[in-house]
Design a protein around this motif. Structure first.
Motif, short mmCIF file in Angstrom:
data_model
loop_
_atom_site.label_atom_id
_atom_site.label_comp_id
_atom_site.label_asym_id
_atom_site.label_seq_id
_atom_site.Cartn_x
_atom_site.Cartn_y
_atom_site.Cartn_z
N SER A 109 0.83 -1.21 0.00
CA SER A 109 0.00 0.00 0.00
C SER A 109 0.86 1.26 0.00
CB SER A 109 -0.90 0.01 1.23
OG SER A 109 -1.62 -1.18 1.33
N ARG A 110 1.85 1.24 0.88
CA ARG A 110 2.73 2.40 1.03
C ARG A 110 4.14 1.87 1.27
NH1 ARG A 110 -1.76 2.68 4.25
NH2 ARG A 110 -3.09 4.54 4.13
N ARG A 114 10.87 7.33 10.99
CA ARG A 114 9.98 8.51 10.99
C ARG A 114 9.47 8.82 9.59
NH1 ARG A 114 13.64 10.89 15.45
NH2 ARG A 114 12.40 10.37 17.29
N PHE A 134 6.69 6.39 8.93
CA PHE A 134 5.46 6.79 9.62
C PHE A 134 4.81 8.01 8.95
CE2 PHE A 134 6.86 4.71 13.87
CZ PHE A 134 6.27 3.52 13.47
N LEU A 151 2.56 7.13 6.12
CA LEU A 151 1.21 6.66 6.44
C LEU A 151 0.16 7.71 6.07
CD1 LEU A 151 1.64 4.98 9.94
CD2 LEU A 151 0.69 3.88 7.91
N LYS A 152 0.55 8.98 6.28
CA LYS A 152 -0.41 10.06 6.01
C LYS A 152 -0.18 10.73 4.67
CE LYS A 152 -2.24 11.14 10.45
NZ LYS A 152 -2.60 12.11 11.46
N ILE A 160 1.14 9.53 1.81
CA ILE A 160 0.82 8.76 0.60
C ILE A 160 -0.70 8.63 0.47
CG2 ILE A 160 0.93 6.48 -0.48
CD1 ILE A 160 3.80 6.23 0.52
N LYS A 161 -1.21 9.13 -0.62
CA LYS A 161 -2.66 9.10 -0.85
C LYS A 161 -3.04 8.12 -1.96
CE LYS A 161 -3.35 12.57 2.03
NZ LYS A 161 -3.87 12.27 3.38
#
Lengths: 169, 70
Positions: B11-12, B38, B41, B44-45, B47-48
């Motif tokens: 996914s990412r 880091r 982490f 996680l936000k 990557i769309k």
């Protein structure tokens, strides 16, 4: 003799990454259809994080991964969070893990996650984390996708893990 | 190897062009390990789009690349 050859190849690939790239291009890739996706909107400081590594990490008391099968070993090992680091070891002939043997955090950064938890950057670490060995081919790919990964995913979901850090060897 | 990541289609992902067996860097280099974690982490936000791989600009044994990322 075969294990010796694999270890020698691992050292060569580590020293000369372009040779590893050529090797990857030669082997027939497993075609993965689609990409799984879950939106992530939670604050990291409220998250429970798990580690899943394909670097061959396991407890010394657990059965080592099978290095004699040329298709690899698709099984997994549970690594409890409170495992002392001196109780961990790596069984994986397909990459040079001498540096990871000195400091497991090079492939399995459990100490770093504990520091982040203690510092409030993340809320929790999963009580159980997972070790696999990442050299799976042939018939074992099916087992990895349809049995091993499903079992691990269920455990992580049951443990209410918010995000997983997947690490290679 | 980046090719493996492309084929597996996670996914990412974040990628470092470092030697095999060193996804978080060198032994006992805590700040180096943290820089990669880091960034993962953050992904996680940030990557769309499913399947995105972020290439981290950290060169092997070039501490200045990640020293300011902690």
């Amino acid at each position: 003799m075969s294990r010796l050859k694999n270890k020698l190849l691992a050292k060569i690939f580590t020293r000369f990454p372009f040779l590893a790239e050529l090797w990857v291009k030669k082997i027939a890739p497993w075609k993965v259809e689609g990409t799984p996706w879950s939106p992530f909107n939670k604050d990291l400081k409220d998250c429970k994080i798990a580690l899943v590594t394909t670097a061959g990490v396991h407890l010394k008391t657990q059965k080592p991964f099978d290095m004699k099968d040329p298709d690899g070993d698709p099984s997994f090992r549970e690594i409890p969070l409170d495992t002392p680091k001196e109780d961990l070891m790596i069984t994986h002939d397909y990459y040079d893990h001498r540096d990871a043997d000195k400091d497991m955090n090079v492939v399995f950064p459990i100490d770093r996650l504990k520091e982040m938890r203690d510092g409030g950057e993340i809320a929790e670490i999963s009580e159980i984390n997972f070790g696999l060995m990442g050299h799976i081919s042939g018939r074992h790919i099916y087992t990895l996708i349809n049995e091993t990964s499903q079992c691990i995913a269920k455990s992580l979901k049951d443990a209410k893990v918010d995000a997983v850090l997947l690490t290679p060897g | 190897m980046r090719k493996f990541t492309e084929e597996v289609k996670p996914s990412r992902a974040v990628f470092v062009k470092w030697p095999l067996g060193h996804p978080f860097g060198e032994p006992f280099k805590v700040r180096q390990h943290n820089a990669v974690i880091r960034k993962a982490f953050e992904a996680l936000k940030t990557i769309k789009k499913p399947g995105t791989i972020i290439d981290l600009p950290f060169r092997w044994r070039r501490d200045e690349d990640w020293e300011d990322k902690n």
